[in-house]
Structures are given as structure tokens and as C-alpha cells.
Design a protein around this motif. Structure first.
Motif, mmCIF file in Angstrom:
data_model
loop_
_atom_site.group_PDB
_atom_site.id
_atom_site.type_symbol
_atom_site.label_atom_id
_atom_site.label_comp_id
_atom_site.label_asym_id
_atom_site.label_seq_id
_atom_site.Cartn_x
_atom_site.Cartn_y
_atom_site.Cartn_z
ATOM 1 N N GLY A 244 102.485 12.296 -32.881
ATOM 2 C CA GLY A 244 102.450 12.752 -31.497
ATOM 3 C C GLY A 244 101.387 12.071 -30.661
ATOM 4 O O GLY A 244 101.317 12.289 -29.451
ATOM 5 N N ASP A 245 100.552 11.244 -31.290
ATOM 6 C CA ASP A 245 99.472 10.539 -30.588
ATOM 7 C C ASP A 245 100.009 9.192 -30.125
ATOM 8 O O ASP A 245 100.168 8.272 -30.932
ATOM 9 C CB ASP A 245 98.287 10.355 -31.537
ATOM 10 N N PRO A 246 100.306 9.033 -28.843
ATOM 11 C CA PRO A 246 100.930 7.787 -28.383
ATOM 12 C C PRO A 246 100.039 6.561 -28.533
ATOM 13 O O PRO A 246 100.531 5.435 -28.532
ATOM 14 C CB PRO A 246 101.249 8.071 -26.906
ATOM 15 N N GLN A 247 98.739 6.763 -28.660
ATOM 16 C CA GLN A 247 97.810 5.629 -28.751
ATOM 17 C C GLN A 247 97.230 5.451 -30.151
ATOM 18 O O GLN A 247 96.347 4.610 -30.343
ATOM 19 C CB GLN A 247 96.675 5.818 -27.738
ATOM 20 N N SER A 248 97.708 6.203 -31.124
ATOM 21 C CA SER A 248 97.219 6.119 -32.510
ATOM 22 C C SER A 248 95.694 6.206 -32.570
ATOM 23 O O SER A 248 95.030 5.429 -33.250
ATOM 24 C CB SER A 248 97.693 4.815 -33.173
ATOM 25 N N ARG A 249 95.124 7.176 -31.849
ATOM 26 C CA ARG A 249 93.665 7.315 -31.805
ATOM 27 C C ARG A 249 93.122 8.180 -32.926
ATOM 28 O O ARG A 249 91.945 8.086 -33.264
ATOM 29 C CB ARG A 249 93.232 7.914 -30.464
ATOM 30 N N PHE A 250 93.952 9.055 -33.489
ATOM 31 C CA PHE A 250 93.468 10.037 -34.454
ATOM 32 C C PHE A 250 94.157 9.882 -35.810
ATOM 33 O O PHE A 250 95.354 9.590 -35.886
ATOM 34 C CB PHE A 250 93.691 11.454 -33.926
ATOM 35 N N CYS A 251 93.363 10.089 -36.869
ATOM 36 C CA CYS A 251 93.864 9.999 -38.239
ATOM 37 C C CYS A 251 93.275 11.145 -39.064
ATOM 38 O O CYS A 251 92.210 11.677 -38.732
ATOM 39 C CB CYS A 251 93.463 8.677 -38.885
#
Length: 261
Positions: free
Chosen positions: A213-220
Motif C-alpha cells: 500500500g506504500d506507493p513510494q516503497s518507503r517502509f519495510c
């Protein structure tokens, strides 16, 4: 009649801040126990106990069955309690991290990608085990490092020179060549999570996934535990659980993106 003693400005402000931290944790919509509130907010159990009593007496909280607490209806309607931006994601993640850490006896972290292509640990869930892996919110690592590096490279579909550039920026404590690492990235793409078994940190096995759901792939997310104490099936079980958590509806709500049905 004796005049009232003046309030200590430091302690009074701190208690107000702690009360609002509890309200924000409960504003995520899930009823929590005293211990879950303590882990989600970082407030000591004794302080949480006192604050819960005060907030309940003031009508801000109610008992939601068993030993769980929830916001009273009027307070639940206050959107001002909801965090915004990255803070919203972090706040929604904390109860999920704590629950996953307890189930799998692991250190479960939420990492945020910075503009300098590094990762910073922004939230941590820990188990109650006497011996635990030491992690600290605020610690950093290169974007290619650990299990997250494999998971992100797979998620972004990196190829060729870009894979080599990512790999070269990481530090490894066990010998690891580019070809082997690229094979591990391909495996991460196939199974849905990255795995680092002692390459980044001696004696530590780590599983990493990108948050859905993170469009910018900021969180893992990562789950870390001591190496050589779980077999392949148990590692796959933790990986599958982490993948499900990364796709939790709460993350989609935080990013305002639709969840997969």
C-alpha cells in the motif's frame, strides 16, 4: 486553609503528553490491554495504569471487554487524534509489531527509507523473552543491507548495474559475492520476503518485506531472531506471517490506498 501546592511544570507536561500518546494509540481503532498500550507508547506499566484510571474517570476511555481499553465514542470521533504522514504509519504499525514479536519470539521492526538511500528503524516490537536481540529505534543501515535489501531490490525489479551499485554500498560480516546476493534477490521475489542468515549481523537471522500500500516503497518490516535455532519450515512460517502483516488493512488505511480483497 493552606494554598494548593504549585504544579511541577515538567512533570505535569510530561503526564499530559503521555495521556495523549495513549489516546493516539487507541485512536487506531483497536482495543488494547495495559501491556499493549505500554509497548505501543513506551510508557512504563505503572504510569500506564495510573493514566488509564484517570482517562477512564474523565470519560475518555472505556473498558472494551476483558482487560482491554478503547476510546469512548465521543473521543473516537475526534480525527485530531489521528497521526498524519509518516507518523500515522508508525502509530498504526506499533500494535502490529508488538503482536508479531510476541507470537514469533522475535524483534520486529518498521524501517523507513531516507533520501540518502539509507534505512532508519522508526518503530520496534519486542517479545517478553529474557534473552533478546538488542535493537534501538533510530539505528540506521544501508538500503542494500540485511533482509530488507533483498526484499526492496526484488520489489523494485532492479537489474544489472543498479543491483551491483546497491550491493557495493552494503557491508557484510560473512563473505558474500554479487552473484550469490542476486540469487537471493531472485529468491525474495519468488517467496515474497528477503532473508539474511548471518551475512549482515553475525548470529542473527532476519526476514524482510516491503509494506504493501506504500506507493513510494518507503517502509519495510523485519523480523530478527537468533540464527540456527529454527529450521527452514519455521523460517518460512515467520516469513509468511510477516508478509501478511505487511499487507494488513491498517497500512492501507494509513496510506489511503485500497487493500486487496
Amino acid at each position: 486553609m493552606q494554598p494548593a501546592a504549585p504544579l511541577n511544570p515538567v512533570s505535569s507536561v510530561r503526564s499530559v503528553a503521555q495521556a495523549f500518546a495513549i489516546l493516539r494509540a487507541l485512536a487506531m481503532g483497536e482495543a488494547l490491554t495495559l501491556s499493549e498500550i505500554g509497548r505501543a507508547t513506551g510508557i512504563s506499566p505503572s504510569s500506564v495504569h495510573g493514566l488509564l484510571g484517570t482517562l477512564q474517570a474523565e470519560g475518555a476511555l472505556l473498558r472494551a471487554g476483558g482487560r482491554r481499553y478503547a476510546l469512548a465514542p465521543g473521543w473516537a470521533a475526534l480525527r485530531a487524534l489521528e497521526a498524519q504522514g509518516p507518523a500515522r504509519v508508525i502509530a498504526r504499525a506499533r500494535p502490529l509489531l508488538t503482536r508479531l514479536a510476541q507470537v514469533h519470539d522475535a524483534a520486529v521492526g518498521l524501517w523507513q527509507r531516507t533520501a540518502q538511500d539509507r534505512l532508519v528503524l522508526v518503530a520496534l516490537g519486542e517479545s517478553d523473552a529474557a534473552t533478546r536481540i538488542h535493537m534501538v529505534e533510530g539505528q540506521r543501515q544501508p538500503i542494500a543491507g540485511g533482509s530488507i535489501g533483498r526484499a526492496l531490490a526484488a520489489r523494485e525489479g532492479l537489474q544489472g548495474d543498479e543491483l551491483a551499485r546497491r550491493f557495493a554500498a552494503a557491508r557484510w560480516h560473512r563473505p558474500l559475492d554479487l552473484e550469490t546476493w542476486c540469487g537471493q534477490v531472485a529468491q525474495a521475489a519468488k517467496q515474497g520476503f528477503g532473508l539474511d542468515d548471518g551475512y549482515a549481523h553475525p548470529g542473527i537471522c532476519s526476514i524482510g518485506v516491503a509494506v504493501e500500500g506504500d506507493p513510494q516503497s518507503r517502509f519495510c518490516l523485519t523480523a530478527s531472531f537468533f540464527a540456527r535455532v529454527r529450521d527452514a519450515a519455521q523460517i518460512d512460517e515467520v516469513g509468511a506471517s510477516l508478509v501478511r502483516t505487511a499487507g494488513d488493512r491498517m497500512f492501507h488505511l494509513a496510506f489511503n490506498t485500497p487493500a486487496n480483497q
